[in-house]
Design an enzyme around this catalytic site. Structure first.
Site, PDB file in Angstrom:
ATOM      1  CB  SER A 129       9.159   0.258  -4.742  1.00  0.00           C
ATOM      2  OG  SER A 129       8.814   1.432  -3.585  1.00  0.00           O
ATOM      3  CE  LYS A 184       7.788  -3.069  -3.562  1.00  0.00           C
ATOM      4  NZ  LYS A 184       6.847  -2.988  -2.871  1.00  0.00           N
ATOM      5  CG  HIS A 187      11.194  -0.746  -0.358  1.00  0.00           C
ATOM      6  ND1 HIS A 187       9.930  -0.521  -0.206  1.00  0.00           N
ATOM      7  CD2 HIS A 187      11.524   0.287  -0.857  1.00  0.00           C
ATOM      8  CE1 HIS A 187       9.476   0.483  -0.898  1.00  0.00           C
ATOM      9  NE2 HIS A 187      10.855   1.201  -1.153  1.00  0.00           N
ATOM     10  CG  ASN A 188       6.869  -3.109   0.583  1.00  0.00           C
ATOM     11  OD1 ASN A 188       7.570  -2.420   0.066  1.00  0.00           O
ATOM     12  ND2 ASN A 188       5.584  -3.358   0.598  1.00  0.00           N
ATOM     13  CD  GLU A 191       6.076   2.066   1.934  1.00  0.00           C
ATOM     14  OE1 GLU A 191       5.138   1.926   2.096  1.00  0.00           O
ATOM     15  OE2 GLU A 191       6.881   1.614   0.800  1.00  0.00           O
TER      16      GLU A 191
END
Length: 483
Positions: A129, A184, A187-188, A191
């Site tokens: 990222s 990940k 994480h997105n 986000e």
């Protein structure tokens, strides 16, 4: 023949920048791309005079690497990764490592780890990222997969990763098989939540307080000095200050129809499968879907009535309340994200280090913020923390922000300004702190129409009962199940 330390396949922007980053840290890199003219362009352009070897076939590429070979694939997720793995396998030796650095689905990484290990190879599925700038100057890297492969790639990955103030790299081993890509994915999702919360704050300032883009830029500049200090607040400040060719704020000329690549959606689908209430991120995904219905919304705006807007009597005081509401909602978003990772770790047998994950997100990535240091501290203090909101620091922060948070959501509702993420965050907070929810009625309803049974407050958990609600039914009940 000089052989490279690592090879990378896929010379799009992220791939190129990762190669430049690796080379700048003293590693020699071999590169290959399906359309070989891109290889030529790269080695004669940005890569000229550097320790980069251009190769023009899979065989030549594999042969140019030191053993055990470390091959990073930066290609489109899905079947292109599987196709590339099949092309590489005939040329590999036992103990070679294949690394998928794309935005792959974690279930694919679980499958690929097993498949390659059975053939005597290692597989790493890693989240990367930070966008193109991060790839070049230091991304956040989240590797998972074959544990034995980690020592082989650790020196390279930690050298190219972003670093936090004390010099710690934003990269560490996440866990088994699909754990890296799962982290990940979350994480997105976070986000998506962060971006939606910032957009709702902007909407309130614009439509309720009547602030123009430049004033809002100043507000975000101020917010970035304190507990909201983060990459997304920083770029929002900058975006608000940019003028178009007519000298007007560029942001005002951008069509309000958002796109998405699907990783936020994956996070929400996974939460539904795991039975984890990821309400804020779910609303953030749906907010993008609603924004994409532009023509429908324009038509509806002419037909459906709403309240007229009444601005707060003290805009500065209300603006500070928006800041607190944003902060409190952000805490909820991360609490939900970490709860999802806990559930998945239990389900898949992963040994996740939650403090380590927070540290990996402290720099290099899109959600990097000062706030993540506090999450690391929370899990360092209690690795078994059930929910981030129960940590003393976050519990106190939510208490301090609570009145403002409720005021902002109430004013948004009264003035007809949608705040789906902020309001769902508040509902989650209230639901989580409620000892007795109305689900007792829900269980009664289920038992009434489907004989689904219920537990009782005056009996031990795990004992199920059925009541003949109408006097006409029998004593047969349905078997219990969890969706």
């Amino acid at each position: 023949m000089h052989r490279s330390d690592i090879g990378l396949i896929g010379l799009a922007v992220m791939g190129e920048n990762l190669v430049m980053n690796m080379e700048s840290k003293g590693f020699s890199v071999s590169v290959y791309n399906r359309s070989t003219d891109r290889v030529k362009r790269f080695v004669e352009g940005r890569g000229k005079g550097k320790n980069i070897i251009g190769t023009y076939s899979i065989e030549e590429f594999v042969d140019s690497l030191k053993t055990p070979r470390k091959i990073m694939m930066m290609v489109k997720a899905g079947s292109p990764v599987d196709n590339l793995i099949e092309q590489l396998i005939p040329f590999l030796s036992k103990g070679d490592v294949l690394i998928d650095g794309g935005n792959s689905h974690y279930l694919d990484s679980i499958r690929r780890t097993k498949y390659l290990e059975e053939k005597g190879f290692y597989f790493i599925g890693t989240g990367v990222s930070g966008g193109e700038e991060g790839a070049l100057t230091g991304p956040s890297i989240m590797p998972g997969g074959s544990q034995a492969a980690w020592p082989l790639v650790k020196p390279i990955f930690q050298a190219i990763a972003a670093r936090v103030e004390d010099g710690s790299p934003c990269c560490d081993w996440v866990g088994e098989d699909g754990a890296g890509h799962f982290v990940k994915m979350v994480h997105n999702g976070i986000e998506y939540g962060d971006m939606q919360l910032i957009c709702e704050s902007y909407h309130l300032m614009k439509d309720l307080l009547g602030y123009d883009a430049y004033t809002i830029s100043g507000v975000f500049h101020e917010w970035n000095q304190g507990e909201l200090n983060s990459y997304l607040i920083e770029i929002t400040r900058d975006i608000m200050g940019v003028k178009d060719e007519n000298g007007k704020p560029l942001v005002d000329s951008i069509l309000d129809a958002a796109g998405q690549k699907g990783t936020g959606k994956w996070t929400v689908v996974e939460a539904l499968d795991q039975g984890v209430p990821l309400t804020l991120i779910g609303e953030a995904v749906f907010a993008r879907s609603l924004s994409a219905m532009k023509e429908e919304r324009v038509n509806a705006s002419r037909v459906l009535a709403g309240p007229s807007i009444t601005a707060p009597h003290d805009p500065k005081v209300f603006c500070e309340a928006i800041r607190k509401a944003l902060y409190a909602s952000k805490i909820v978003s991360y609490a939900q994200g970490f709860a999802l990772m806990r559930a998945a770790a239990k389900n898949y047998g992963w040994h996740l280090n939650y403090g380590g994950i927070a540290l990996m997100w402290r720099g290099g990535c899109i959600i990097r913020s000062i706030f993540l240091g506090k999450i690391k501290e929370a899990f360092d203090e209690n690795p078994d923390l059930e929910n981030l909101m129960l940590d003393s620091f976050f519990k106190e922060a939510l208490e301090k922000a609570q009145d403002s948070w409720r005021e902002v959501v109430a004013q948004a509702v009264l003035n007809g300004i949608p705040v789906p993420a902020m309001s769902s965050a508040l509902s989650y907070y209230d639901g989580y702190r409620t000892a007795r929810l109305p689900a007792n009625l829900l269980q009664a309803q289920r038992d009434f129409f489907g004989a689904h049974t219920f537990e009782r407050v005056d009996r031990p958990r795990g004992e199920f009962f059925h009541h003949n609600w109408t006097g006409r039914g029998g004593n047969t009940s349905a078997s219990t199940y969890n969706a």
